[in-house]
Motif scaffolding. Structure first.
Motif, PDB file in Angstrom:
ATOM      1  N   ASP A 329       0.818  -1.217   0.000  1.00  0.00           N
ATOM      2  CA  ASP A 329       0.000   0.000   0.000  1.00  0.00           C
ATOM      3  C   ASP A 329       0.849   1.263   0.000  1.00  0.00           C
ATOM      4  O   ASP A 329       0.592   2.204  -0.758  1.00  0.00           O
ATOM      5  CB  ASP A 329      -0.935   0.015   1.211  1.00  0.00           C
ATOM      6  N   ILE A 330       1.880   1.307   0.887  1.00  0.00           N
ATOM      7  CA  ILE A 330       2.657   2.546   1.009  1.00  0.00           C
ATOM      8  C   ILE A 330       3.611   2.753  -0.158  1.00  0.00           C
ATOM      9  O   ILE A 330       4.126   3.861  -0.352  1.00  0.00           O
ATOM     10  CB  ILE A 330       3.442   2.584   2.345  1.00  0.00           C
ATOM     11  N   CYS A 331       3.869   1.712  -0.941  1.00  0.00           N
ATOM     12  CA  CYS A 331       4.772   1.837  -2.105  1.00  0.00           C
ATOM     13  C   CYS A 331       4.030   1.810  -3.430  1.00  0.00           C
ATOM     14  O   CYS A 331       4.649   1.963  -4.485  1.00  0.00           O
ATOM     15  CB  CYS A 331       5.814   0.717  -2.088  1.00  0.00           C
ATOM     16  N   ASP A 332       2.719   1.619  -3.383  1.00  0.00           N
ATOM     17  CA  ASP A 332       1.908   1.475  -4.603  1.00  0.00           C
ATOM     18  C   ASP A 332       1.002   2.687  -4.757  1.00  0.00           C
ATOM     19  O   ASP A 332       0.345   3.116  -3.812  1.00  0.00           O
ATOM     20  CB  ASP A 332       1.065   0.194  -4.486  1.00  0.00           C
ATOM     21  N   ASP A 333       0.978   3.261  -5.973  1.00  0.00           N
ATOM     22  CA  ASP A 333       0.116   4.416  -6.235  1.00  0.00           C
ATOM     23  C   ASP A 333      -1.177   4.031  -6.934  1.00  0.00           C
ATOM     24  O   ASP A 333      -1.912   4.892  -7.423  1.00  0.00           O
ATOM     25  CB  ASP A 333       0.863   5.455  -7.075  1.00  0.00           C
ATOM     26  N   GLY A 334      -1.470   2.736  -6.997  1.00  0.00           N
ATOM     27  CA  GLY A 334      -2.669   2.275  -7.676  1.00  0.00           C
ATOM     28  C   GLY A 334      -2.380   1.686  -9.036  1.00  0.00           C
ATOM     29  O   GLY A 334      -3.213   0.987  -9.613  1.00  0.00           O
ATOM     30  N   ASN A 335      -1.185   1.965  -9.552  1.00  0.00           N
ATOM     31  CA  ASN A 335      -0.769   1.427 -10.848  1.00  0.00           C
ATOM     32  C   ASN A 335       0.459   0.533 -10.716  1.00  0.00           C
ATOM     33  O   ASN A 335       1.114   0.221 -11.707  1.00  0.00           O
ATOM     34  CB  ASN A 335      -0.448   2.571 -11.823  1.00  0.00           C
ATOM     35  N   GLY A 336       0.807   0.171  -9.486  1.00  0.00           N
ATOM     36  CA  GLY A 336       1.998  -0.626  -9.253  1.00  0.00           C
ATOM     37  C   GLY A 336       3.011   0.132  -8.407  1.00  0.00           C
ATOM     38  O   GLY A 336       2.729   1.203  -7.865  1.00  0.00           O
TER      39      GLY A 336
END
Length: 392
Positions: A329-336
């Motif tokens: 979650d903390i490293c992903d912006d919704g697109n990976g």
């Protein structure tokens, strides 16, 4: 998490680079003697807060008395420990006779005194093993050079040597405090991760990088402040750079919440608008179905079923993005995987290791440079900037 603990322990056990300082000169005055008298056991072991007394005899007295007549001792007498000038440790004249003069220095660390704090950080930050430092002592009078101080044992059979020992803290206590502090930090952070709302955007929602960073620095500063107080008995003054760092993480966390709530509000508004349009179309088709003279067209009938199904789907659709796990979650912006998020995580971990290492080595919170704080601010600002178009 296991690799993070390994990195922290490596930094704590690594030897810090020494700080260079001027080497004291030998006494240039014939017959001048400066010496420290040991305790009754013939040892030269001092602890933080102890008094260190240097006695001057013979030809040392005239130049020292001359300087003392000009101003107070705290301004003209300078103590050197391991070639580091400790100008913030004032000297007091404890004994004056015709042939001997004694100067006493209190080896105290005062966190409220910036000069005192920086001098102790320089001294304790030099290369040393464990928490007992072996060091030479020197004395300077006025603007003159530093003179080496000899050691004279009160026990005739004891070897005085040329260096004293300074115990920073009991090593077993430091290691216990460090171990317990790390356990509390990891346990508290794990508890926050498992909490359904503490670090998330909404209940059981997506983990927030801003909240996670803010919680990390908040816990770290509280635990180190408490640990230093337990070990030294003094309340550590939190440096301005650390307060700035807390401000940056706090502002990032607050901004992330505002952005997340704004995006959630926009999404809710768009969802409601779409549902309203579908209901209007549904009402129109149902009205046509009731007023139709003949058979209701199959196309309209199929569209009406599709609209009802779509309305039910949108009504049950959650506004918040569901979590895929803390690290993702903390490293992903919704697109990976997102680099701007990853660099915030990396810098936070690196500075956290440096922070813990400094506290363990010198019993003081570190002073972060202005450029480093600017770099952290840029990283956090970039994260917030990219958060606007993110799906999450």
């Amino acid at each position: 998490m296991r690799y993070l603990i390994m990195i922290i322990m490596y930094v704590l056990l690594a030897n810090p680079i020494g700080v260079s300082a001027a080497t004291p000169d030998k006494l240039s005055i014939t017959g001048c003697q400066l010496f420290i008298v040991s305790d009754k056991d013939g040892t030269f072991i001092f602890k933080m807060g102890d008094s260190l007394t240097i006695k001057a005899t013979s030809q040392c007295l005239p130049p020292i008395k001359t300087e003392l007549d000009k101003t107070e001792a705290s301004r003209v007498i300078r103590l050197f420990l391991d070639n580091v000038s400790m100008t913030s440790l004032p000297a007091s004249v404890t004994q004056v006779t015709g042939t001997e003069l004694a100067l006493t220095f209190q080896l105290a660390r005062r966190s409220s005194d910036d000069d005192n704090r920086k001098e102790w950080d320089t001294l304790l930050g030099k290369w040393h093993r464990g928490y007992v430092m072996t060091m030479p002592v020197a004395l300077a009078v006025g603007n003159g050079p530093a003179w080496s101080v000899s050691l004279v044992s009160s026990v005739p059979s004891a070897l005085a040597g040329t260096t004293i020992q300074l115990t920073i803290a009991e090593e077993i206590n430091v290691r216990w405090a460090l171990g317990v502090g790390l356990v509390i930090l990891l346990f508290a952070y794990y508890f926050l991760i498992k909490n359904p709302t503490a670090l998330r955007d909404g209940k059981d929602g997506y983990y927030s990088l801003g909240k996670s960073q803010m919680a990390f620095w908040g816990l770290l500063v509280v635990l180190t402040f408490t640990g230093i107080w337990c070990l030294t008995g003094t309340m550590e003054q939190i440096p301005l750079s650390v307060l700035t760092l807390l401000g940056i993480s706090g502002a990032t966390g607050l901004s992330a919440i505002v952005i997340g709530e704004n995006k959630k509000s926009v999404k809710e508004s768009e969802l409601q608008t779409e549902i309203i349009k579908l209901r209007e179309e549904q009402q129109k088709l149902e009205k046509e179905q009731l007023t139709a003279a003949g058979a209701f067209p199959q196309v309209s009938e199929a569209r009406l079923v599709e609209i009802k199904s779509k309305i039910d789907e949108l009504s049950q659709q959650p506004v918040s993005v569901q979590s895929a796990g803390f690290l993702r979650d903390i490293c992903d912006d919704g697109n990976g995987l997102s680099f701007h998020r990853l660099q915030v995580v990396i810098w936070t971990m690196v500075l956290g290791v440096v922070f813990i290492g400094s506290v363990a080595r010198v019993m003081s919170m570190p002073e972060f440079s202005e450029t480093l704080l600017i770099l952290l601010g840029i990283s956090n600002g970039t994260y917030l900037g990219f958060k606007f178009p993110e799906k999450s």
